[in-house]
Design a protein around this motif. Structure first.
Motif, PDB file in Angstrom:
ATOM      1  N   SER A 210       0.849  -1.191   0.000  1.00 43.32           N
ATOM      2  CA  SER A 210       0.000   0.000   0.000  1.00 43.32           C
ATOM      3  C   SER A 210       0.881   1.235   0.000  1.00 43.32           C
ATOM      4  O   SER A 210       2.093   1.155   0.240  1.00 43.32           O
ATOM      5  CB  SER A 210      -0.935   0.014   1.219  1.00 43.32           C
ATOM      6  OG  SER A 210      -0.209   0.234   2.419  1.00 43.32           O
ATOM      7  N   TYR A 220      -3.693   3.917  -1.172  1.00 42.22           N
ATOM      8  CA  TYR A 220      -3.816   2.986  -2.293  1.00 42.22           C
ATOM      9  C   TYR A 220      -3.302   1.629  -1.843  1.00 42.22           C
ATOM     10  O   TYR A 220      -2.247   1.541  -1.205  1.00 42.22           O
ATOM     11  CB  TYR A 220      -3.008   3.466  -3.496  1.00 42.22           C
ATOM     12  CG  TYR A 220      -3.099   2.526  -4.668  1.00 42.22           C
ATOM     13  CD1 TYR A 220      -4.278   2.410  -5.396  1.00 42.22           C
ATOM     14  CD2 TYR A 220      -2.021   1.722  -5.028  1.00 42.22           C
ATOM     15  CE1 TYR A 220      -4.378   1.528  -6.454  1.00 42.22           C
ATOM     16  CE2 TYR A 220      -2.106   0.837  -6.091  1.00 42.22           C
ATOM     17  CZ  TYR A 220      -3.284   0.738  -6.801  1.00 42.22           C
ATOM     18  OH  TYR A 220      -3.396  -0.149  -7.842  1.00 42.22           O
ATOM     19  N   ILE A 222      -3.105  -2.866  -2.810  1.00 42.57           N
ATOM     20  CA  ILE A 222      -3.306  -3.962  -3.766  1.00 42.57           C
ATOM     21  C   ILE A 222      -3.371  -5.276  -2.994  1.00 42.57           C
ATOM     22  O   ILE A 222      -2.642  -5.482  -2.026  1.00 42.57           O
ATOM     23  CB  ILE A 222      -2.173  -4.018  -4.811  1.00 42.57           C
ATOM     24  CG1 ILE A 222      -0.793  -4.058  -4.131  1.00 42.57           C
ATOM     25  CG2 ILE A 222      -2.261  -2.824  -5.756  1.00 42.57           C
ATOM     26  CD1 ILE A 222       0.376  -4.241  -5.091  1.00 42.57           C
ATOM     27  N   SER A 228      -7.608  -3.723  -6.778  1.00 42.97           N
ATOM     28  CA  SER A 228      -6.977  -2.433  -6.526  1.00 42.97           C
ATOM     29  C   SER A 228      -7.939  -1.601  -5.688  1.00 42.97           C
ATOM     30  O   SER A 228      -9.111  -1.450  -6.040  1.00 42.97           O
ATOM     31  CB  SER A 228      -6.700  -1.744  -7.876  1.00 42.97           C
ATOM     32  OG  SER A 228      -6.179  -0.454  -7.699  1.00 42.97           O
ATOM     33  N   LYS A 240     -13.125   0.228  -5.165  1.00 46.39           N
ATOM     34  CA  LYS A 240     -12.550  -1.113  -5.293  1.00 46.39           C
ATOM     35  C   LYS A 240     -12.777  -1.637  -6.707  1.00 46.39           C
ATOM     36  O   LYS A 240     -13.908  -1.618  -7.202  1.00 46.39           O
ATOM     37  CB  LYS A 240     -13.212  -2.040  -4.266  1.00 46.39           C
ATOM     38  CG  LYS A 240     -12.944  -3.521  -4.459  1.00 46.39           C
ATOM     39  CD  LYS A 240     -13.794  -4.337  -3.493  1.00 46.39           C
ATOM     40  CE  LYS A 240     -13.675  -5.830  -3.783  1.00 46.39           C
ATOM     41  NZ  LYS A 240     -14.547  -6.630  -2.902  1.00 46.39           N
ATOM     42  N   PRO A 248      -0.685  -9.205  -7.953  1.00 50.99           N
ATOM     43  CA  PRO A 248       0.155  -8.020  -7.737  1.00 50.99           C
ATOM     44  C   PRO A 248       1.006  -8.189  -6.487  1.00 50.99           C
ATOM     45  O   PRO A 248       0.568  -8.782  -5.502  1.00 50.99           O
ATOM     46  CB  PRO A 248      -0.865  -6.887  -7.567  1.00 50.99           C
ATOM     47  CG  PRO A 248      -2.076  -7.570  -7.014  1.00 50.99           C
ATOM     48  CD  PRO A 248      -2.091  -8.950  -7.611  1.00 50.99           C
ATOM     49  N   CYS A 251       3.978  -1.920  -5.152  1.00 52.58           N
ATOM     50  CA  CYS A 251       3.546  -0.705  -5.843  1.00 52.58           C
ATOM     51  C   CYS A 251       4.365   0.485  -5.383  1.00 52.58           C
ATOM     52  O   CYS A 251       4.876   0.516  -4.262  1.00 52.58           O
ATOM     53  CB  CYS A 251       2.055  -0.451  -5.631  1.00 52.58           C
ATOM     54  SG  CYS A 251       1.547  -0.245  -3.907  1.00 52.58           S
ATOM     55  N   VAL A 262       2.415  -0.630 -10.522  1.00 47.45           N
ATOM     56  CA  VAL A 262       2.193  -1.893  -9.814  1.00 47.45           C
ATOM     57  C   VAL A 262       2.912  -3.023 -10.538  1.00 47.45           C
ATOM     58  O   VAL A 262       2.777  -3.179 -11.756  1.00 47.45           O
ATOM     59  CB  VAL A 262       0.680  -2.209  -9.713  1.00 47.45           C
ATOM     60  CG1 VAL A 262       0.454  -3.542  -9.014  1.00 47.45           C
ATOM     61  CG2 VAL A 262      -0.043  -1.084  -8.977  1.00 47.45           C
ATOM     62  N   VAL A 272      -1.521   2.594 -12.923  1.00 39.45           N
ATOM     63  CA  VAL A 272      -2.901   2.769 -12.460  1.00 39.45           C
ATOM     64  C   VAL A 272      -3.177   4.251 -12.243  1.00 39.45           C
ATOM     65  O   VAL A 272      -2.427   4.940 -11.542  1.00 39.45           O
ATOM     66  CB  VAL A 272      -3.136   1.995 -11.143  1.00 39.45           C
ATOM     67  CG1 VAL A 272      -4.576   2.213 -10.647  1.00 39.45           C
ATOM     68  CG2 VAL A 272      -2.874   0.514 -11.353  1.00 39.45           C
ATOM     69  N   ASN A 277      -8.971   4.875 -10.369  1.00 39.24           N
ATOM     70  CA  ASN A 277      -8.601   3.485 -10.082  1.00 39.24           C
ATOM     71  C   ASN A 277      -8.772   2.577 -11.299  1.00 39.24           C
ATOM     72  O   ASN A 277      -9.380   1.513 -11.225  1.00 39.24           O
ATOM     73  CB  ASN A 277      -9.430   2.947  -8.901  1.00 39.24           C
ATOM     74  CG  ASN A 277      -8.787   1.713  -8.268  1.00 39.24           C
ATOM     75  OD1 ASN A 277      -7.616   1.418  -8.507  1.00 39.24           O
ATOM     76  ND2 ASN A 277      -9.557   0.992  -7.465  1.00 39.24           N
TER      77      ASN A 277
END
Length: 699
Positions: A210, A220, A222, A228, A240, A248, A251, A262, A272, A277
């Motif tokens: 994150s 943010y 993953i 995401s 979301k 993933p 990031c 990512v 991204v 998102n």
């Protein structure tokens, strides 16, 4: 799609990356630290700890680097859980022709090493925190998260245990916020300054990584199931989307904070767009298993689980791209983007994005004159984007309507043009639509003018002027009202001429059709522009100017509520400033508690540093287990409700550290009053039970 300028090979999976102006460092899961001199690109290896120990998991985030030339790595030496070490000087000598030679010549790091103790086993995940990397956060298989001093490894904070292994840790740049997750699919965010939890949720799978953005107002994240997440920590909302085709793993965020990059186990790098998102662009690398990422200046460092590190030139071809944009040569600009997908995150790419919005107008006009070929040629460089292609395809299907609409306006067939406009709203953005509305506005104003001159004699003439629009459904009512209630329209015009805006807006409320006139829209625009100006004055603490501008706009009655809110902003900001000036700390924080928006006011942000500084000083006493000194340093803040949890935790941790020291020395008599204090204030919590168990005292 990308330009890899350098590549290196390590003995194991790359689990952490770091770079400064002159050097690059990275660690692998086999206990090696690697250094690279950026001027010569020479790779050297260093042994962090006993490399005969079992390797770490290839995707385990059990290594990190600080901003003050230090690193941390997961170990289990003599019961420790991690080691903090000083980065070695980078040498430009010793070119090696194979990774085997590099690691064979590796020597142990010679600088000072500090071992961390606390977790049952070696740490699972770790990161640095604080503006100068003064804190270390670790998470373990025991579900615990600890904060240590990076200067001396003193334990400074212990978070509530989670029921499963800690999966990841992320601190924001200042170290105020900490995001952490566990294998029970939970995700937590705490505000370390106030020792409060601001997010506690369960998700569909384990969070892998994150990052904070938008001044840490958003997070943010993953998860391993390809989802995401964007959490708005202030509004308590989440966006979301399942967007990743493969697992993933890590990031990073670009320098503009508009995009996240990512990496995945499948070898994909996804860009991204944080505003919505969505995947903005992606590229498949020739290696699988991306285990770490780092953006440093104009480079993206990519670490793989097979030991390779790629140095990617983020902004390759930027000069050609810049020149193409300056010359409005979008086909050439698109070729640059095709050669380097990462140009999409360069701030200059915003010009390419904005060009599409301007181009849409040109495309509509090309369709209006039947020039389909030119429209397609203009759009071509932008159509690799799915949303843009969908937008263009829609306009392409409607090109006959564009052409027909233009012809109707040119032939002055106004009823027919308005009829087509009402069923085809996409025509509103054309020049023909603006010309059509301008014709009506001018005609209506002319009709009012001649009626005002002589109502009885000029009615027939006014009716004749408006006749072409009489069959238009959207204009019928206002035309009818002018003919039947012309004094209302004339009165409205006089109010505007006299700048009697209060009476004008009262009249528009009584006769809503007046709101369809061009003058109403212009006055609203003036009010809205002034409201923006007022907000700017407030944000820059120019309160007198804000108040004066509010007074000028008060007669604009539709904006009464907005102006009232702005006036209230001025009032509470002035009140907060006065409370701070008078050093009425409890009242100041109580006011901020009532109005959370005040937290971001510049002078309050600066004021909060008083407590931050006190806590930073108190942490020295916490680490030493000096309870009285900790209490003394933080005592000026005891009356502030917001600080109570943090102060309590500092005192608890100080008492815990004191007990740990006394138990270790077996000074049980000296420990008895501390035990009594701890149990009275904090109870027999998990930390206390773990501590007594550690020293065999939990009878």
């Amino acid at each position: 799609m990308i330009k890899v300028t350098k590549s290196f090979e390590a003995a194991g999976s790359i689990i952490a990356l770091h770079a400064n102006q002159n050097s690059i460092f990275f660690t692998d899961n086999k206990h090696f630290l690697y250094s690279i001199d950026k001027s010569t690109w020479v790779l050297r290896a260093h042994i962090i700890s006993d490399n005969s120990a079992s390797p770490l998991h290839p995707y385990q985030k059990s290594s990190a680097f600080g901003t003050r030339g230090s690193g941390i790595y997961s170990v289990d030496t003599n019961g420790s859980c991690a080691v903090c070490y000083t980065l070695p000087p980078v040498s430009s000598e010793g070119v090696a022709n194979s990774i085997r030679n590099v690691t064979a010549s590796a020597k142990s790091i010679s600088g000072e090493k500090i071992f961390l103790y606390g977790h049952d086993q070696r740490s699972e995940v770790m990161t640095f925190g604080g503006e100068n990397g003064e804190y270390i956060f670790t998470g373990g298989t025991d579900g615990k998260v600890y904060m240590y001093s990076s200067a001396n490894a003193h334990l400074l904070m212990s978070l509530r245990s989670l029921p499963d292994y800690i999966a990841h840790l992320t601190a924001n740049e200042s170290g105020r916020y900490l995001s952490y997750s566990a294998y029970d699919h939970s995700l937590h965010v705490i505000d370390i300054r106030y020792q409060t939890e601001i997010l506690n949720t369960y998700l569909g799978d384990v969070i892998e990584d994150s990052l904070f953005f938008k001044d840490s107002r958003c997070l943010y994240a993953i998860s391993r199931d390809g989802v995401s997440y964007i959490f708005d920590l202030r509004e308590h909302t989440v966006l979301k989307k399942a967007i990743f085709p493969t697992w993933p793993t890590c990031c990073v965020i670009d320098s503009t904070f508009r995009y996240a990059v990512v990496g995945t186990r499948g070898g994909y790098v996804h860009i991204v767009k944080l505003s919505d998102n969505t995947i903005f662009a992606n590229v498949k690398l020739d290696q699988k298993g991306i285990s770490s990422l780092l953006i440093n200046d104009n480079y993206l460092l990519v670490g793989f689980n097979n030991g390779y590190v790629y140095v990617v030139d983020l902004f390759a071809y930027i000069d050609d791209f810049s020149q193409a944009l300056a010359e409005y040569d979008y086909p050439s600009a698109k070729k640059c983007l095709d050669k380097n997908v990462f140009l999409t995150i360069h701030p200059m790419s915003q010009m390419f994005e904005e060009a599409w919005e301007k181009l849409l107008h040109e495309i509509r006009e090309q369709f209006s004159v039947g020039n389909t070929a030119n429209a397609m040629e203009s759009a071509a460089p932008f159509l690799s984007d799915v949303s843009r292609k969908k937008e263009f395809d829609f306009l392409f299907q409607k090109q006959k309507e564009f052409e027909k609409f233009r012809q109707l306006v040119e032939k002055k067939l106004y009823p027919e043009a308005y009829a087509l406009l009402e069923v085809s709203p996409y025509l509103h953005k054309t020049d023909s639509a603006r010309k059509l509305e301008a014709v009506f506005t001018k005609t209506f104003a002319q009709a009012k003018k001649i009626i005002a001159a002589d109502p009885l004699r000029n009615f027939p003439r006014a009716q004749e002027l408006l006749k072409p629009f009489g069959k238009v459904a959207s204009k019928k009512e206002i035309i009818f009202s002018l003919i039947k209630k012309y004094p209302v329209f004339l009165k409205a015009d006089n109010y505007v001429k006299e700048r009697n805006f209060k009476s004008y807006f009262l009249l528009t409320e009584e006769h809503p059709l007046l709101k369809n006139e061009d003058i109403y829209k212009k006055l609203c625009t003036i009010a809205e522009n002034n409201i923006e100006k007022i907000q700017l004055y407030i944000n820059t603490q120019r309160y007198n100017e804000a108040v004066e501008t509010i007074k000028q706009i008060v007669p604009f009655l539709p904006y009464k509520q907005q102006l009232s809110r702005l006036a209230h902003q001025v009032q509470i900001r002035r009140k907060l400033a006065q409370l701070i000036q008078d050093n009425k700390m409890a009242e100041a924080y109580e006011l901020v508690g009532m109005y959370p928006a005040l937290e971001s006011v510049d002078f309050f942000v600066e004021y909060e540093k008083v407590f931050d500084k006190a806590v930073s000083i108190a942490m020295i006493s916490v680490g030493r287990g000096d309870i009285q000194q900790t209490q003394s340093i933080l005592s000026p803040f005891n009356n502030v409700k917001r600080f109570k949890s943090k102060i309590r935790e500092c005192i608890r941790q100080s008492a815990y550290n004191r007990l740990d020291s006394l138990f270790q020395k077996r000074e049980l008599t000296s420990a008895q009053p501390i035990v009594a204090f701890y149990l009275k204030e904090f109870g027999k919590d998990n930390d206390y039970e773990r501590l007594t168990k550690k020293y065999g005292l939990n009878e």
